[in-house]
Design a protein around this motif. Structure first.
Motif, PDB file in Angstrom:
ATOM      1  N   LEU A   1       2.462  13.117  18.047  1.00  0.00           N
ATOM      2  CA  LEU A   1       3.640  12.354  18.449  1.00  0.00           C
ATOM      3  C   LEU A   1       4.141  11.491  17.294  1.00  0.00           C
ATOM      4  N   ALA A   2       3.220  10.817  16.611  1.00  0.00           N
ATOM      5  CA  ALA A   2       3.601   9.970  15.476  1.00  0.00           C
ATOM      6  C   ALA A   2       4.200  10.815  14.354  1.00  0.00           C
ATOM      7  N   GLN A   3       3.652  12.003  14.120  1.00  0.00           N
ATOM      8  CA  GLN A   3       4.172  12.861  13.058  1.00  0.00           C
ATOM      9  C   GLN A   3       5.580  13.361  13.372  1.00  0.00           C
ATOM     10  N   ARG A   4       5.858  13.658  14.647  1.00  0.00           N
ATOM     11  CA  ARG A   4       7.201  14.103  15.023  1.00  0.00           C
ATOM     12  C   ARG A   4       8.214  12.962  14.852  1.00  0.00           C
ATOM     13  N   GLU A   5       7.816  11.757  15.244  1.00  0.00           N
ATOM     14  CA  GLU A   5       8.699  10.605  15.061  1.00  0.00           C
ATOM     15  C   GLU A   5       8.926  10.319  13.579  1.00  0.00           C
ATOM     16  N   TRP A   6       7.887  10.479  12.782  1.00  0.00           N
ATOM     17  CA  TRP A   6       8.004  10.265  11.334  1.00  0.00           C
ATOM     18  C   TRP A   6       8.928  11.302  10.713  1.00  0.00           C
ATOM     19  N   ALA A   7       8.847  12.554  11.183  1.00  0.00           N
ATOM     20  CA  ALA A   7       9.738  13.593  10.671  1.00  0.00           C
ATOM     21  C   ALA A   7      11.194  13.260  11.001  1.00  0.00           C
ATOM     22  N   ASP A   8      11.438  12.769  12.212  1.00  0.00           N
ATOM     23  CA  ASP A   8      12.795  12.352  12.590  1.00  0.00           C
ATOM     24  C   ASP A   8      13.281  11.206  11.696  1.00  0.00           C
TER      25      ASP A   8
ATOM     26  N   ALA B   1       0.818  -1.217   0.000  1.00  0.00           N
ATOM     27  CA  ALA B   1       0.000   0.000   0.000  1.00  0.00           C
ATOM     28  C   ALA B   1       0.850   1.265   0.000  1.00  0.00           C
ATOM     29  N   LEU B   2       2.171   1.119  -0.176  1.00  0.00           N
ATOM     30  CA  LEU B   2       3.071   2.270  -0.143  1.00  0.00           C
ATOM     31  C   LEU B   2       2.670   3.349  -1.136  1.00  0.00           C
ATOM     32  N   ASP B   3       2.203   2.947  -2.316  1.00  0.00           N
ATOM     33  CA  ASP B   3       1.901   3.931  -3.360  1.00  0.00           C
ATOM     34  C   ASP B   3       0.470   4.465  -3.295  1.00  0.00           C
ATOM     35  N   GLN B   4      -0.275   4.120  -2.260  1.00  0.00           N
ATOM     36  CA  GLN B   4      -1.649   4.618  -2.171  1.00  0.00           C
ATOM     37  C   GLN B   4      -1.709   6.080  -1.757  1.00  0.00           C
ATOM     38  N   PHE B   5      -0.669   6.541  -1.076  1.00  0.00           N
ATOM     39  CA  PHE B   5      -0.654   7.915  -0.595  1.00  0.00           C
ATOM     40  C   PHE B   5       0.646   8.585  -1.016  1.00  0.00           C
ATOM     41  N   ALA B   6       0.597   9.876  -1.268  1.00  0.00           N
ATOM     42  CA  ALA B   6       1.813  10.617  -1.579  1.00  0.00           C
ATOM     43  C   ALA B   6       2.744  10.597  -0.374  1.00  0.00           C
ATOM     44  N   PHE B   7       4.047  10.594  -0.639  1.00  0.00           N
ATOM     45  CA  PHE B   7       5.008  10.470   0.463  1.00  0.00           C
ATOM     46  C   PHE B   7       4.911  11.630   1.442  1.00  0.00           C
ATOM     47  N   ASP B   8       4.412  12.783   1.004  1.00  0.00           N
ATOM     48  CA  ASP B   8       4.315  13.943   1.892  1.00  0.00           C
ATOM     49  C   ASP B   8       2.922  14.148   2.475  1.00  0.00           C
ATOM     50  N   GLU B   9       2.054  13.128   2.379  1.00  0.00           N
ATOM     51  CA  GLU B   9       0.736  13.211   3.004  1.00  0.00           C
ATOM     52  C   GLU B   9       0.925  13.284   4.526  1.00  0.00           C
ATOM     53  N   PRO B  10       0.473  14.364   5.190  1.00  0.00           N
ATOM     54  CA  PRO B  10       0.783  14.558   6.621  1.00  0.00           C
ATOM     55  C   PRO B  10       0.162  13.534   7.564  1.00  0.00           C
ATOM     56  N   LEU B  11      -0.881  12.822   7.153  1.00  0.00           N
ATOM     57  CA  LEU B  11      -1.508  11.842   8.035  1.00  0.00           C
ATOM     58  C   LEU B  11      -0.805  10.486   7.992  1.00  0.00           C
ATOM     59  N   VAL B  12       0.089  10.283   7.023  1.00  0.00           N
ATOM     60  CA  VAL B  12       0.786   9.003   6.865  1.00  0.00           C
ATOM     61  C   VAL B  12       2.127   9.072   7.589  1.00  0.00           C
ATOM     62  N   VAL B  13       2.432   8.026   8.393  1.00  0.00           N
ATOM     63  CA  VAL B  13       3.657   8.028   9.207  1.00  0.00           C
ATOM     64  C   VAL B  13       4.533   6.815   8.915  1.00  0.00           C
ATOM     65  N   GLY B  14       4.427   6.258   7.714  1.00  0.00           N
ATOM     66  CA  GLY B  14       5.325   5.182   7.318  1.00  0.00           C
ATOM     67  C   GLY B  14       4.705   3.805   7.371  1.00  0.00           C
ATOM     68  N   GLY B  15       5.564   2.811   7.188  1.00  0.00           N
ATOM     69  CA  GLY B  15       5.109   1.432   7.112  1.00  0.00           C
ATOM     70  C   GLY B  15       5.389   0.649   8.369  1.00  0.00           C
ATOM     71  N   LEU B  16       5.233  -0.664   8.245  1.00  0.00           N
ATOM     72  CA  LEU B  16       5.403  -1.577   9.367  1.00  0.00           C
ATOM     73  C   LEU B  16       6.370  -2.679   8.962  1.00  0.00           C
ATOM     74  N   GLY B  17       7.086  -3.223   9.927  1.00  0.00           N
ATOM     75  CA  GLY B  17       7.939  -4.372   9.675  1.00  0.00           C
ATOM     76  C   GLY B  17       9.287  -3.984   9.112  1.00  0.00           C
ATOM     77  N   LEU B  18       9.871  -4.891   8.318  1.00  0.00           N
ATOM     78  CA  LEU B  18      11.202  -4.668   7.760  1.00  0.00           C
ATOM     79  C   LEU B  18      11.272  -3.395   6.933  1.00  0.00           C
ATOM     80  N   ILE B  19      10.161  -3.033   6.289  1.00  0.00           N
ATOM     81  CA  ILE B  19      10.173  -1.837   5.449  1.00  0.00           C
ATOM     82  C   ILE B  19       9.455  -0.697   6.162  1.00  0.00           C
ATOM     83  N   GLY B  20       9.371  -0.776   7.461  1.00  0.00           N
ATOM     84  CA  GLY B  20       8.610   0.197   8.211  1.00  0.00           C
ATOM     85  C   GLY B  20       9.442   1.318   8.788  1.00  0.00           C
ATOM     86  N   SER B  21       8.770   2.179   9.519  1.00  0.00           N
ATOM     87  CA  SER B  21       9.406   3.282  10.227  1.00  0.00           C
ATOM     88  C   SER B  21       9.184   3.086  11.717  1.00  0.00           C
ATOM     89  N   LYS B  22       9.999   3.763  12.507  1.00  0.00           N
ATOM     90  CA  LYS B  22       9.783   3.715  13.955  1.00  0.00           C
ATOM     91  C   LYS B  22       8.437   4.340  14.300  1.00  0.00           C
TER      92      LYS B  22
END
Length: 562
Positions: A335-342, A236-257
């Protein structure tokens, strides 16, 4: 009207909107390929290996949801399809596989190239049967295509040579029913119960899979109303633009903290259109879970689910939007958005071409291709370390799509799938991202691209070995077994030129971005062979301290071993 089975099959495919068949010709298929030759609405695309045909059909089906078609002749020809068909099987994509067979008079006597295709293919198929007579063909052709669409998978039609050339006057059946399945409406009682759970929850995280692709607007609207971070699967990575502010990354090996923490910190997880197989990354305790899926059997088998909603994502979310109350507290999302920005700042640092003067980091290659790709580019990504580089460093935008071996996780699949995607639209930019090992597995399909003027652009992350296997050995504190993970590669750029296409080689980071841009603007098929740093370790948010220690032990052992 009397037609051969080959003519009936060809006309039926054309009538329901199929335009291409991928395969290799053979005597058992002659009546079919001759009908293809005479049917102006259809195109036969000859490949170099039948696995490439199955992968091309699977790539088309994954991208569009419409039927992909591949074919192989008797015995080994058809059997070569099987590995590629597992792509469609595991990613629930509708594909029709056509296998030739020995004449019915020669079955059961161990004749040359005889094989029980129906039995051999059964695990990969939702439908597998032999057409035993010409008059049986209309009903069986209908049944196979209906099963591929209705059950989202592979259907096999095994057709003996004499049956393929035999004639029938029976017409095709119910062609208008052979289409993609329609949406499934959820039970209002389930919607009401789920809405109550969501209203009662202090914080909500939304975990989105491929099944929510048609519900993008509804997902965003619900996330905004609930101040809920959106976490996605790789598919589902390509379902949203990478700069969509409500999205905070993925899960698992290809995920974000940020994605990992959001899923585990929330008081309610809303899981939409995903049968995520890696249960170790999902919260197994405390968190309440509402899961939406069209398939009842997929709900609750990866983690304990509090409330099931059996139905399609779009109507289910539309119903929830009418019922749930807004959540004004945005602290959990913030909180999730700040972690995603980091996390994104870390990704940017890793992708900086200038961080090494003499080595090309694979993250820099992935980011350069992403930045310079067309707004509607289709990325076909192979399996291996390249999956980690692309899933973390591609930044989807516009109408870009990403196609991969999501649930089959097979190496060597991207090139074949790219040929299928490119054949649908020769003007669309189709980009292959693969490792040297994956490209070498089916590199003859680049010759298919050249022959049929499919202008795919292939970027090879060349680390001279099986990078992910190397990484897995080190994660287990084992020294890499060099005889198993190292490889001596040919000159891939020279191979491109030998095929009649364009080839580039990149060894210095200063030249990377210019050559990527040049390759993407070059007409026709292109290979870019990029020497990337084999020692680079992917960013994995779940790696604990003990695993980091194991990497160190493995590296020490490798030094001693050398």
């Amino acid at each position: 009207m009397t037609r051969t089975v080959g003519e009936l099959l060809t006309a039926t495919l054309a009538d329901i909107g199929a335009t291409q068949v991928f395969g290799i010709v053979g005597d058992a298929m002659n009546a079919f390929t001759d009908a293809m030759r005479r049917e102006r609405r259809m195109r036969w695309i000859g490949v170099r290996h039948e696995e490439g045909a199955a992968l091309a059909a699977a790539g088309q089906a994954k991208l569009t949801g419409r039927l992909g078609v591949c074919a192989g002749t008797t015995g080994p020809g058809a059997n070569h399809l099987l590995a590629g068909l597992y792509e469609a099987r595991h990613d629930h994509a509708p594909v029709l596989a056509i296998s030739g067979d020995v004449p019915t008079t020669l079955g059961g006597i161990d004749y040359l190239q005889a094989a029980d295709h129906v039995q051999a293919f059964r695990d990969a198929c939702v439908y597998a049967a032999t057409i035993g007579s010409a008059d049986a063909a209309p009903a069986q052709i209908h049944e196979a295509i209906a099963a591929a669409y209705g059950r989202r998978g592979v259907a096999l039609l095994n057709i003996p040579q004499d049956v393929m050339g035999a004639s029938t006057s029976r017409p095709p059946l119910s062609l208008k029913t052979l289409r993609e399945p329609r949406e499934i409406a959820p039970d209002p009682t389930d919607i009401e119960a789920a809405a109550q759970l969501i209203d009662d929850a202090k914080s909500v995280a939304i975990f989105v899979g491929h099944g929510a692709r048609d519900a993008r607007d509804e997902v965003l609207a619900l996330a905004k109303r609930l101040n809920a971070p959106i976490v996605h699967t790789y598919r589902a990575l390509d379902q949203f633009a990478f700069d969509e502010p409500l999205v905070v990354g993925g899960l698992g090996l290809i995920g974000s903290k940020a994605g990992q923490d959001a899923v585990h910190r929330c008081s309610l997880l809303l899981m939409i259109g995903s049968d995520y197989p890696y249960s170790e990354f999902l919260p197994q305790k405390v968190t309440r879970v509402v899961q939406i899926d069209e398939r009842a059997e997929a709900i609750g088998r990866r983690l304990p689910v509090t409330q099931a909603i059996v139905g399609s994502s779009r109507p289910a979310l539309a119903a929830l939007l009418l019922r749930v109350q807004p959540k004004p507290d945005a602290s959990f999302l913030g909180l999730a958005q700040r972690e995603w920005a980091d996390w994104r700042r870390m990704l940017d640092r890793k992708a900086d071409i200038a961080r090494s003067e003499d080595r090309i980091h694979p993250q820099a290659l992935a980011r350069a291709v992403s930045d310079l790709a067309a707004e509607d580019a289709a990325f076909c990504v192979d399996t291996g370390e390249v999956t980690l580089w692309t899933a973390n460093w591609l930044r989807p935008r516009g109408r870009q799509r990403i196609i991969g071996s999501y649930n089959n996780a097979a190496v060597g699949t991207a090139l074949g799938m790219a040929n299928g995607v490119q054949a649908l639209d020769p003007k669309r930019q189709v980009i292959v991202m693969c490792g040297d090992g994956g490209f070498g597995m089916l590199m003859q399909e680049f010759a298919t691209a050249v022959q049929h003027r499919l202008p795919i652009k292939v970027f090879i992350f060349n680390n001279a070995g099986w990078g992910l296997v190397h990484l897995e050995m080190e994660e287990a504190a084992l020294p890499a077994y060099k005889a198993g993970v190292e490889m001596r590669n040919p000159d891939f750029a020279m191979f491109a030129r030998a095929c009649g296409a364009t080839g580039f080689t990149v060894t210095q980071p200063q030249a990377l971005r210019d050559i990527v841009g040049q390759a993407l603007s070059t007409p026709g098929p292109v290979i870019v062979d990029v020497a990337v740093d084999p020692a680079e370790i992917p960013a994995m948010p779940h790696v604990e301290l003990d695993k980091v220690w194991r990497f160190g032990v493995a590296k020490l052992r490798e030094t001693v071993q050398a």
